[in-house]
Design a protein around this motif. Structure first.
Motif, PDB file in Angstrom:
ATOM      1  N   ALA A 117     -10.536   9.658   8.736  1.00 53.84           N
ATOM      2  CA  ALA A 117     -10.354   8.228   7.926  1.00 53.84           C
ATOM      3  C   ALA A 117      -9.501   7.221   7.886  1.00 53.84           C
ATOM      4  N   LEU A 119      -8.303   6.275  -0.140  1.00 51.70           N
ATOM      5  CA  LEU A 119      -8.416   5.068   0.107  1.00 51.70           C
ATOM      6  C   LEU A 119      -8.177   4.546  -1.174  1.00 51.70           C
ATOM      7  N   ARG A 120      -8.430   4.508  -2.433  1.00 52.52           N
ATOM      8  CA  ARG A 120      -8.960   3.795  -3.950  1.00 52.52           C
ATOM      9  C   ARG A 120      -7.186   4.303  -4.180  1.00 52.52           C
ATOM     10  N   ASP A 163      -0.122   9.438   6.631  1.00 48.92           N
ATOM     11  CA  ASP A 163       0.622   8.059   6.915  1.00 48.92           C
ATOM     12  C   ASP A 163       1.347   9.223   7.586  1.00 48.92           C
ATOM     13  N   LEU A 191      -5.988   7.837   6.212  1.00 52.25           N
ATOM     14  CA  LEU A 191      -5.272   7.738   5.476  1.00 52.25           C
ATOM     15  C   LEU A 191      -4.108   8.687   4.790  1.00 52.25           C
ATOM     16  N   ALA A 245     -11.720  10.449   0.673  1.00 50.49           N
ATOM     17  CA  ALA A 245     -11.652   9.913   1.347  1.00 50.49           C
ATOM     18  C   ALA A 245     -12.018   9.020   0.595  1.00 50.49           C
ATOM     19  N   GLY A 246     -12.554   8.503  -0.087  1.00 48.31           N
ATOM     20  CA  GLY A 246     -12.845   6.855  -0.286  1.00 48.31           C
ATOM     21  C   GLY A 246     -11.690   7.164  -2.122  1.00 48.31           C
ATOM     22  N   MET A 279       0.715  -1.269   0.086  1.00 48.41           N
ATOM     23  CA  MET A 279      -0.174   0.170   0.432  1.00 48.41           C
ATOM     24  C   MET A 279       0.515   1.099   0.169  1.00 48.41           C
ATOM     25  N   LEU A 322     -10.120  13.097   5.428  1.00 47.48           N
ATOM     26  CA  LEU A 322      -8.462  11.968   5.685  1.00 47.48           C
ATOM     27  C   LEU A 322      -8.009  11.495   7.153  1.00 47.48           C
ATOM     28  N   LYS A 350      -4.874   4.165  -2.600  1.00 44.65           N
ATOM     29  CA  LYS A 350      -3.505   4.272  -2.060  1.00 44.65           C
ATOM     30  C   LYS A 350      -3.085   2.938  -2.338  1.00 44.65           C
ATOM     31  N   GLN A 351      -4.315   2.315  -2.342  1.00 43.27           N
ATOM     32  CA  GLN A 351      -3.975   1.002  -2.780  1.00 43.27           C
ATOM     33  C   GLN A 351      -3.610   0.834  -4.189  1.00 43.27           C
TER      34      GLN A 351
END
Length: 182
Positions: free
Chosen positions: A130, A106-107, A134, A132, A102-103, A1, A127, A109-110
């Motif tokens: 959520a 996340l998408r 780091d 997200l 946020a969605g 990730m 963020l 980030k993956q």
């Protein structure tokens, strides 16, 4: 990730309006080096419109200092996502996303790739909530502004977020770069 980094300039009293600070050439080198590990920039509309087309123009015209030109070249070369319900057009390296920051983050980030650099004060609380963000890379300027946009509005974060300081850099200008991780 992928790692998501939030980076910003901030005054001693917590404001992040770039017009309140004194730019230093050494900071251009710091931010350019930071971008070496980044292959996607994630903006809100306001920050995107502050950064582009300004840095793309500097890169194309080589109209800044040596440090500004290097930073501009790096910024202009990185793909961008801007979250906006009102922005109608963007440059060829930028994709506009209308909803669910946020969605979307996340998408992204993956997906495989280098780090994602986030530069949006308006979405920061969402963020963080959520989970997200780091790492935070804050450059604290030796300025007490007494006004401007605060990094976080009072009450925007309900749960305390404990961070670990992993690096500091002291610049001749008096600025301090602080690198925190979750």
């Amino acid at each position: 990730m992928r790692t998501v980094t939030f980076g910003i300039n901030i005054t001693l009293d917590g404001y992040c309006d770039h017009t309140l600070m004194n730019p230093a050439e050494e900071l251009m080198d710091y931010y350019t080096a930071m971008m070496d590990d980044v292959d996607l920039l994630f903006f809100g509309r306001v920050m995107y419109q502050l950064m582009f087309p300004y840095w793309a123009d500097v890169a194309r015209e080589q109209s800044g200092t040596d440090g500004e030109n290097r930073f501009a070249e790096r910024m202009a070369s990185i793909d961008r996502v801007v979250i906006s319900g009102s922005l109608n057009t963007a440059d060829e390296k930028t994709r506009i996303v209308r909803t669910d920051p946020a969605g979307e983050l996340l998408r992204l980030k993956q997906l495989p790739g280098k780090k994602i650099m986030v530069d949006t004060v308006s979405m920061l609380p969402e963020l963080i909530k959520a989970g997200l963000i780091d790492e935070l890379k804050l450059v604290v300027h030796p300025v007490i502004a007494g006004q401007g946009r605060p990094l976080l509005q009072a009450g925007s974060i309900k749960d305390k977020l404990n961070l670990k300081l992993v690096d500091t850099i002291r610049f001749p200008s008096g600025c301090m770069a602080l690198h925190y991780v979750k």
